[in-house]
Design a protein around this motif. Structure first.
Motif, short mmCIF file in Angstrom:
data_model
loop_
_atom_site.label_atom_id
_atom_site.label_comp_id
_atom_site.label_asym_id
_atom_site.label_seq_id
_atom_site.Cartn_x
_atom_site.Cartn_y
_atom_site.Cartn_z
N MET A 1 5.83 108.50 39.08
CA MET A 1 5.92 107.61 37.92
C MET A 1 5.59 106.19 38.35
N ARG A 2 4.77 105.51 37.53
CA ARG A 2 4.43 104.11 37.80
C ARG A 2 4.78 103.27 36.57
N ILE A 3 5.43 102.14 36.82
CA ILE A 3 5.88 101.25 35.76
C ILE A 3 5.15 99.92 35.87
N ALA A 4 4.74 99.39 34.74
CA ALA A 4 4.09 98.08 34.69
C ALA A 4 4.98 97.09 33.94
N ARG A 5 4.86 95.86 34.32
CA ARG A 5 5.41 94.75 33.52
C ARG A 5 4.21 94.02 32.95
N VAL A 25 3.65 103.52 28.00
CA VAL A 25 4.71 103.90 27.08
C VAL A 25 5.81 102.84 27.22
N VAL A 26 5.98 102.04 26.21
CA VAL A 26 6.81 100.84 26.31
C VAL A 26 8.30 101.21 26.43
N LEU A 27 8.97 100.55 27.38
CA LEU A 27 10.39 100.75 27.58
C LEU A 27 11.19 99.75 26.74
N LYS A 28 12.45 100.09 26.50
CA LYS A 28 13.30 99.23 25.68
C LYS A 28 13.77 97.98 26.43
N GLY A 29 13.83 98.07 27.76
CA GLY A 29 14.33 96.93 28.53
C GLY A 29 13.83 96.97 29.96
N ASP A 35 17.78 101.45 31.92
CA ASP A 35 17.33 102.81 32.15
C ASP A 35 15.87 102.91 31.70
N LEU A 36 15.37 104.12 31.60
CA LEU A 36 13.97 104.34 31.25
C LEU A 36 13.81 104.76 29.80
N SER A 37 14.71 104.32 28.94
CA SER A 37 14.59 104.66 27.51
C SER A 37 13.35 104.00 26.93
N THR A 38 12.60 104.76 26.14
CA THR A 38 11.35 104.26 25.58
C THR A 38 11.52 103.86 24.12
#
Length: 257
Positions: A1-5, A25-29, A35-38
């Protein structure tokens, strides 16, 4: 998994990369503090501006001379213990942000590195438990004013100036970093081509060592050292750094008038 800001022109957001569609896929926070909630929203990568995947609220910890060939190329011996220095969070920039050469230096070098992002507050972490405090990994360029580093008694002016710590493009979770390529290119010319298997001290060893010096906080970044091949960058050039499995980012080089 890769996350971007990233930003679309408003406040920064975080998103998980969908590699099949090249969408975020945009995260809530902020995933480090939540957490990884979208949110259910999706955006195309090529329609956003990628930012540094983390802005440390506390510190960036650098490790010097952690590749034997790099120590030798600068005329140094491999140290008996890790060489530790700090960069402030004001040194952090993201992909495509300009590296601004400091006015007091005439020899600034690139240093491609694997960077580790800490997940939670910790102190005196045993080597065997280091994996429990790692949130993920990103790519770093430990930009260094080499002439000043060599002339000063300590490394602050040489390592800690504004824009001296590009980070990006993604934050990779659950990545095996035992043997990854670490590369740097300047205007497309390959300068550095090492592997994390050449690290003198492993990521768990570094976490254990530095957590014995000071408390690590969520979002702290540890730079693990650079392989051989460091060299100068100058105004008008573009420097790219890359770590296999995470991605590549590049930054233009400028000097303030």
């Amino acid at each position: 998994m890769r996350i971007a800001r990233f930003t679309t022109g408003e406040n920064p957001h975080y998103g998980v990369l969908d590699e099949e569609t090249d969408e975020l896929v945009v995260l809530k926070g902020d995933p480090i503090y939540g957490d990884l909630s979208t949110s259910g929203r999706r955006v195309k990568v090529d329609e956003v501006r990628l930012l540094s995947p983390v802005i440390p609220r506390s510190k960036v910890i650098g490790i010097g001379r952690n590749y034997a060939e790099h120590a030798v190329e600068l005329g140094n011996e491999v140290p008996d213990e890790p060489v530790v220095f700090l960069k402030p969070n004001t040194s952090v920039i993201g992909p495509d942000d300009p590296i601004v050469l400091p006015p007091y230096s005439h020899e600034v070098h690139h240093e491609a590195e694997l960077a580790v992002v800490i997940s939670r507050m910790c102190k005196y972490v045993p080597v065997e438990k280091a994996e429990q405090v790692i949130f993920g990994y990103t790519v770093a360029n430990d930009v260094t004013a080499r002439d000043v580093q060599n002339s000063d008694l300590q490394w602050t002016r040489g390592k800690a100036f504004d824009t001296s710590c590009p980070l990006g493009p993604y934050l990779a979770l659950d990545l095996d970093v035992a043997d990854l390529a670490v590369r740097a290119r300047v205007d497309g010319e390959l300068r550095q081509d090492g592997r994390t298997s050449q690290l003198i001290r492993s990521v768990p060893e570094l976490i254990s060592y530095v957590s014995g010096i000071f408390t690590l906080l969520p979002g702290d970044v540890i730079l693990t050292g650079t392989p051989a091949g460091v060299g100068p960058i100058d105004v008008g050039q573009r420097v790219e750094v890359e770590v296999e499995g995470i991605g590549a980012m590049s930054n233009p080089v400028v000097r303030r008038d």
